[in-house]
Design an enzyme around this catalytic site. Structure first.
Site, PDB file in Angstrom:
ATOM      1  N   CYS B 131       3.099   2.423   9.151  1.00 28.71           N
ATOM      2  CA  CYS B 131       2.709   1.473  10.195  1.00 28.71           C
ATOM      3  C   CYS B 131       1.246   1.074  10.048  1.00 28.71           C
ATOM      4  CB  CYS B 131       2.948   2.097  11.571  1.00 28.71           C
ATOM      5  SG  CYS B 131       2.413   1.065  12.942  1.00 28.71           S
ATOM      6  N   CYS B 134      -0.775   0.623  13.189  1.00 27.99           N
ATOM      7  CA  CYS B 134      -1.283   1.868  13.757  1.00 27.99           C
ATOM      8  C   CYS B 134      -2.455   2.419  12.951  1.00 27.99           C
ATOM      9  CB  CYS B 134      -0.188   2.947  13.748  1.00 27.99           C
ATOM     10  SG  CYS B 134       1.392   2.407  14.367  1.00 27.99           S
ATOM     11  N   ASP B 135      -2.296   2.458  11.645  1.00 25.47           N
ATOM     12  CA  ASP B 135      -3.174   3.299  10.835  1.00 25.47           C
ATOM     13  C   ASP B 135      -4.219   2.588   9.972  1.00 25.47           C
ATOM     14  OD1 ASP B 135      -1.823   5.515  11.832  1.00 25.47           O
ATOM     15  OD2 ASP B 135      -0.298   5.418  10.284  1.00 25.47           O
TER      16      ASP B 135
END
Lengths: 78, 314
Positions: B131, B134-135
């Site tokens: 993701c 997200c990261d």
């Protein structure tokens, strides 16, 4: 009780987690690890991984938006 | 004994729950987590009534809406077995709880496809990510690889260009499959290198500070890939690897009761019936052509109404 949330602005689970804490009127320190490199290192050191969010509740580390654990540590009943 | 058990808490499962509860069916919804794939969507602009909404916000609204109805919900549980018991069905989850029900709606959606190579599981969250929303910010000034040269891989790389200093995109096929407009955009950053006809074979890591570092704190350091033009194995030094090779259905628990297509989706008819009467499948787990939130939701509705009709005729 000291609650710290290590997160980034874009991460969906971070947003969900922070909304959850707000809904339950839990005060927390919001740390953006994308902006703050020292905090990023601290988070990786403490959690042994680099995924966000990470929550620290009175020194205890929780990786991810782990409902059950967070509920238990914060005594949230719903 | 339930009238219906819905498996999954994404748009299909939630909508099925709302419809089943409105029909006064004795309903249980079991889910591992809420939202499914939409939780990773930063901005949704095609859900009627919302000009622009984030995935987590839309999910929260859906769950709030669902919980205004009378139905039972079990969270943090994954269904591992589904069997027939006479006219009914037995469902077992990973917490060893068992339930009996007259009908079942499978709405488990899709999960990211894995490479299934050494190091992938071990370094998840330690450099391996599925993701980028997200990261990506965790990889400021770092070198990263994106596996998958389709649109998902390109979008991942676009997210990463804001942070990483170098991005390698590795594609198994002989050419990149993503849109050329995005490819141009990526090329213009001067940060992206494209590798085609390669097979990623292994992800390697090490402890910070070498072998003497603290145990259990290994992070990604490199990946091994085969350059299939030459047949040679090569090592790429990277600190992050984003896997974007598509999504896959996961419904092994229903084996024997449903028919799968060649990519593992459950075959359904236009009323979301599977080959077993009383067993329905809705959303991305089914063999639908267009995978959209609104389509998943509508299939959840159809499944619940079809389950209601099935129960009425019994």
């Amino acid at each position: 009780m000291v609650v710290k949330v290590f997160s980034t602005a874009s991460c969906p689970f971070c947003v969900a987690l922070k909304n959850y804490l707000k809904e339950h009127s839990i005060e927390f320190e919001d740390i953006d690890v994308a902006e703050n490199e020292t905090a990023q290192k601290e988070m990786i050191e403490k959690s042994g991984q680099m995924g966000v969010p990470v929550v620290e509740i009175d020194g205890e580390i929780i990786i991810g938006f782990d409902h059950e654990k967070i509920k238990k540590l914060l005594n949230i009943k719903d | 004994m339930y009238d219906t058990i819905i498996i999954g808490g994404g748009p299909a499962g939630i909508t099925a729950g709302i419809y089943a509860a409105r029909k006064k069916l004795n309903t249980l919804l079991i889910t591992k987590e809420w939202g499914g794939q939409i939780i990773k969507a930063p901005d949704i602009q095609n859900w009627p009534g919302e000009k622009s909404i984030s995935g987590p916000d839309l999910m929260r609204k859906m769950v709030d809406h669902l919980k205004t109805f009378e139905l039972e919900v079990k969270e943090d549980r994954e269904v591992i077995d589904l069997e027939k018991k006479g006219d009914n069905f037995m469902i077992r989850n990973d917490k060893d709880e068992e339930y009996e029900t007259k009908t079942v709606i499978i709405a488990t959606g899709k999960i990211p496809r894995y490479l299934n190579i050494p190091g992938e599981e071990e370094f998840k969250g330690k450099g391996v990510s599925f993701c980028s929303t997200c990261d990506a910010p965790m990889f400021k000034d770092k070198e990263v690889a994106v596996v998958g040269g389709g649109n998902a891989g390109f979008d991942t790389a676009v997210d990463l260009t804001k942070y990483a200093k170098k991005i390698y995109i590795l594609e198994f096929l002989e050419e990149m499959k993503g849109d050329s407009v995005t490819k141009d955009k990526l090329e213009k950053t001067g940060k992206v290198e494209f590798y085609t006809n390669v097979t990623v074979k292994e992800i390697k890591g090490r402890r910070p500070g070498g072998a003497s570092g603290p145990e259990g704190k290994d992070f990604v350091e490199s990946l091994i890939y085969e350059d299939r033009d030459t047949g040679e194995d090569k090592e790429l030094k990277i600190q992050g690897i984003f896997i974007a090779i598509g999504m896959m259905p996961k419904a092994g628990f229903a084996e024997g009761l449903v028919e799968f297509n060649e990519i593992g989706e459950i075959k359904v008819d236009k009323h979301n019936n599977t080959k077993t009467p009383g067993l329905f499948a809705a959303g991305d787990i089914g063999d639908v052509k267009y995978e959209q939130i609104v389509i998943a939701a509508s299939q959840g509705a159809i499944s619940a109404l079809a389950a209601y009709d099935y129960l009425k005729k019994k």
